[in-house]
Design a protein around this motif. Structure first.
Motif, PDB file in Angstrom:
ATOM      1  N   GLU A  19       0.815  -1.207   0.000  1.00  0.00           N
ATOM      2  CA  GLU A  19       0.000   0.000   0.000  1.00  0.00           C
ATOM      3  C   GLU A  19       0.853   1.264   0.000  1.00  0.00           C
ATOM      4  O   GLU A  19       0.514   2.254  -0.651  1.00  0.00           O
ATOM      5  CB  GLU A  19      -0.926   0.012   1.226  1.00  0.00           C
ATOM      6  CG  GLU A  19      -2.063  -0.979   1.154  1.00  0.00           C
ATOM      7  CD  GLU A  19      -3.155  -0.520   0.221  1.00  0.00           C
ATOM      8  OE1 GLU A  19      -3.977   0.312   0.602  1.00  0.00           O
ATOM      9  OE2 GLU A  19      -3.166  -0.997  -0.931  1.00  0.00           O
ATOM     10  N   HIS A  20       1.959   1.231   0.723  1.00  0.00           N
ATOM     11  CA  HIS A  20       2.834   2.401   0.748  1.00  0.00           C
ATOM     12  C   HIS A  20       3.552   2.559  -0.580  1.00  0.00           C
ATOM     13  O   HIS A  20       3.564   3.647  -1.138  1.00  0.00           O
ATOM     14  CB  HIS A  20       3.841   2.293   1.903  1.00  0.00           C
ATOM     15  CG  HIS A  20       3.244   2.574   3.239  1.00  0.00           C
ATOM     16  ND1 HIS A  20       2.290   1.773   3.816  1.00  0.00           N
ATOM     17  CD2 HIS A  20       3.432   3.594   4.116  1.00  0.00           C
ATOM     18  CE1 HIS A  20       1.941   2.274   4.990  1.00  0.00           C
ATOM     19  NE2 HIS A  20       2.624   3.379   5.197  1.00  0.00           N
ATOM     20  N   GLY A  21       4.180   1.475  -1.063  1.00  0.00           N
ATOM     21  CA  GLY A  21       4.801   1.410  -2.368  1.00  0.00           C
ATOM     22  C   GLY A  21       4.960   2.719  -3.093  1.00  0.00           C
ATOM     23  O   GLY A  21       5.615   3.652  -2.632  1.00  0.00           O
ATOM     24  N   SER A  22       4.317   2.831  -4.239  1.00  0.00           N
ATOM     25  CA  SER A  22       4.425   4.044  -5.055  1.00  0.00           C
ATOM     26  C   SER A  22       3.568   5.190  -4.523  1.00  0.00           C
ATOM     27  O   SER A  22       3.771   6.342  -4.916  1.00  0.00           O
ATOM     28  CB  SER A  22       4.008   3.735  -6.501  1.00  0.00           C
ATOM     29  OG  SER A  22       2.693   3.229  -6.543  1.00  0.00           O
ATOM     30  N   VAL A  97       4.247   0.779 -12.155  1.00  0.00           N
ATOM     31  CA  VAL A  97       4.947   1.032 -10.894  1.00  0.00           C
ATOM     32  C   VAL A  97       6.456   0.965 -11.114  1.00  0.00           C
ATOM     33  O   VAL A  97       7.214   1.764 -10.554  1.00  0.00           O
ATOM     34  CB  VAL A  97       4.503   0.027  -9.814  1.00  0.00           C
ATOM     35  CG1 VAL A  97       5.267   0.269  -8.506  1.00  0.00           C
ATOM     36  CG2 VAL A  97       3.004   0.137  -9.557  1.00  0.00           C
ATOM     37  N   LEU A  98       6.890   0.024 -11.943  1.00  0.00           N
ATOM     38  CA  LEU A  98       8.315  -0.059 -12.277  1.00  0.00           C
ATOM     39  C   LEU A  98       8.788   1.235 -12.931  1.00  0.00           C
ATOM     40  O   LEU A  98       9.880   1.731 -12.629  1.00  0.00           O
ATOM     41  CB  LEU A  98       8.551  -1.245 -13.211  1.00  0.00           C
ATOM     42  CG  LEU A  98      10.006  -1.506 -13.638  1.00  0.00           C
ATOM     43  CD1 LEU A  98      10.869  -1.836 -12.428  1.00  0.00           C
ATOM     44  CD2 LEU A  98      10.062  -2.634 -14.668  1.00  0.00           C
ATOM     45  N   VAL A 277      12.684   0.127  -1.759  1.00  0.00           N
ATOM     46  CA  VAL A 277      12.270  -1.151  -1.168  1.00  0.00           C
ATOM     47  C   VAL A 277      10.752  -1.297  -1.248  1.00  0.00           C
ATOM     48  O   VAL A 277      10.228  -2.363  -1.607  1.00  0.00           O
ATOM     49  CB  VAL A 277      12.760  -1.254   0.293  1.00  0.00           C
ATOM     50  CG1 VAL A 277      12.147  -2.470   0.977  1.00  0.00           C
ATOM     51  CG2 VAL A 277      14.276  -1.348   0.333  1.00  0.00           C
ATOM     52  N   GLY A 278      10.030  -0.216  -0.937  1.00  0.00           N
ATOM     53  CA  GLY A 278       8.579  -0.251  -1.065  1.00  0.00           C
ATOM     54  C   GLY A 278       8.146  -0.530  -2.493  1.00  0.00           C
ATOM     55  O   GLY A 278       7.205  -1.296  -2.740  1.00  0.00           O
ATOM     56  N   GLY A 279       8.835   0.081  -3.443  1.00  0.00           N
ATOM     57  CA  GLY A 279       8.529  -0.159  -4.848  1.00  0.00           C
ATOM     58  C   GLY A 279       8.786  -1.593  -5.255  1.00  0.00           C
ATOM     59  O   GLY A 279       8.030  -2.180  -6.045  1.00  0.00           O
TER      60      GLY A 279
END
Length: 370
Positions: A19-22, A97-98, A277-279
């Motif tokens: 959820e945090h990711g991008s 996302v990448l 790392v989140g990504g």
């Protein structure tokens, strides 16, 4: 599906990282300006409704991934078409996302490095993790979860200590009323990141105790919403709503403002590592769902054979989807939301749940009659 099991705690940590990711990187919900925190919290609430739909579908078919039980609900032919659409959706979002994180590295640290090289390095790491399986991904999530949370807490404290927060930038509240808030919610914050939990319909069957799936999922959604609201509020309080709306990566701009005692500064490198790392986990979970879904759809016993060809496809797609980052963001806000997120996160799961409920009710009546 591979023969693997993860705990509810691991599911919770993966969901938090996902959820945090991008969502931490992009200017999330900035059209709401100083009310961005309200837009994010409202997106979280409505996202909870979507998560409930995904969970209810899972309860009817607890041992099957989404791509399998959709065929049970609407029939083999139509079910396979829908499953294929979702596999392509997961692949496409993993490529998007990448691209987000490739552009982050390109802008911040490696301006002379080709975008393809940066994306390839991250994608190779993701492919290796997916090849090893969901248990390895989950254990990696456990390893990074606490360290990342510690970094974010330290960062928040340092922003306060640095004295760069101006709470007046958060006023006036609801300057344009609720219509603007709901416009942002139903065009942005509902779908990214909360509606993207649809991908976990491919992972729920791996959880050891299915009764804990709901608790882990909703707790992760709630904490993610709170954290993202705090992060975006901090960005606005430090930079101002107008600057945040123009910024490509507002969180990094906020971190660059930290200067404590004339020696503690340039912490953006440390936080960029945390963001990467989140990504990794966001790309990894989307890609894993696509790989498992493809193997399930075409009845392949060894999903590992798909990792490298699909991974290379995602890599090239991440470059091809837009000629520049501005076009990439514009495409995500307009085209992807309307033609992908809305039908695939809301309409199709809702229809599937209604059909599943009717079928389940009929089966119960028939069993009682017998």
């Amino acid at each position: 599906m591979e023969q693997a099991r993860i705990s509810a705690r691991q599911l919770f940590m993966l969901a938090i990282l996902f959820e945090h990711g991008s969502a931490m990187v992009i200017p999330l919900g900035v059209d709401a300006k100083q009310d961005v925190w309200i837009a994010i919290l409202c997106g979280m609430v409505f996202g909870g409704g979507l998560l409930f739909i995904y969970y209810r579908l899972f309860t009817y078919y607890p041992n099957l991934p989404f791509t399998s039980y959709v065929q049970h609900i609407v029939g083999s032919f139509l079910g396979k078409i829908i499953a294929l659409v979702y596999v392509l959706y997961f692949l496409y979002i993993s490529a998007r996302v990448l691209r987000d994180f490739g552009e982050l590295l390109l802008t911040f640290a490696y301006p002379e490095t080709p975008l393809f090289i940066l994306n390839a390095l991250m994608m190779l790491t993701v492919m290796y993790a997916v090849y090893k399986g969901i248990e390895v991904i989950a254990r990696s999530g456990q390893l990074f979860f606490f360290s990342l949370y510690w970094i974010f807490i330290v960062g928040f404290v340092l922003v306060i200590v640095a004295g760069v927060i101006d709470l007046h930038r958060l006023q006036p509240i609801l300057e344009e009323g609720w219509p603007r808030i709901f416009r942002v919610v139903f065009t942005q914050t509902l779908y990214v990141p909360f509606g993207e939990m649809i991908v976990f319909t491919m992972i729920f069957p791996y959880v050891q105790k299915e009764k804990k799936v709901m608790k882990a999922g909703f707790l992760a959604l709630f904490l993610s919403g709170i954290n993202l609201a705090i992060i975006m509020t901090m960005n606005v309080a430090v930079l101002g709503a107008d600057t945040v709306s123009r910024s490509t990566f507002p969180l990094l701009n906020t971190i660059q403002e930290i200067r404590v005692a004339n020696f503690l500064e340039r912490l953006d490198v440390l936080f960029m590592i945390a963001l990467i790392v989140g990504g990794f986990f966001k790309v990894g979970i989307f890609f894993y769902a696509a790989v498992i879904g493809t193997a399930d759809l075409f009845q392949l016993k060894e999903y590992q054979r798909l990792v490298y060809p699909l991974g290379i496809s995602v890599l090239f797609l991440s470059i091809a989807i837009a000629s520049n980052f501005a076009e990439h963001i514009k495409e995500g806000l307009r085209i992807v939301t309307i033609y992908m997120h809305v039908p695939l996160q809301i309409f199709i799961p809702t229809i599937l749940l209604l059909i599943a409920m009717v079928k389940h009710s009929k089966n119960k009546k028939r069993k009682k009659g017998e």
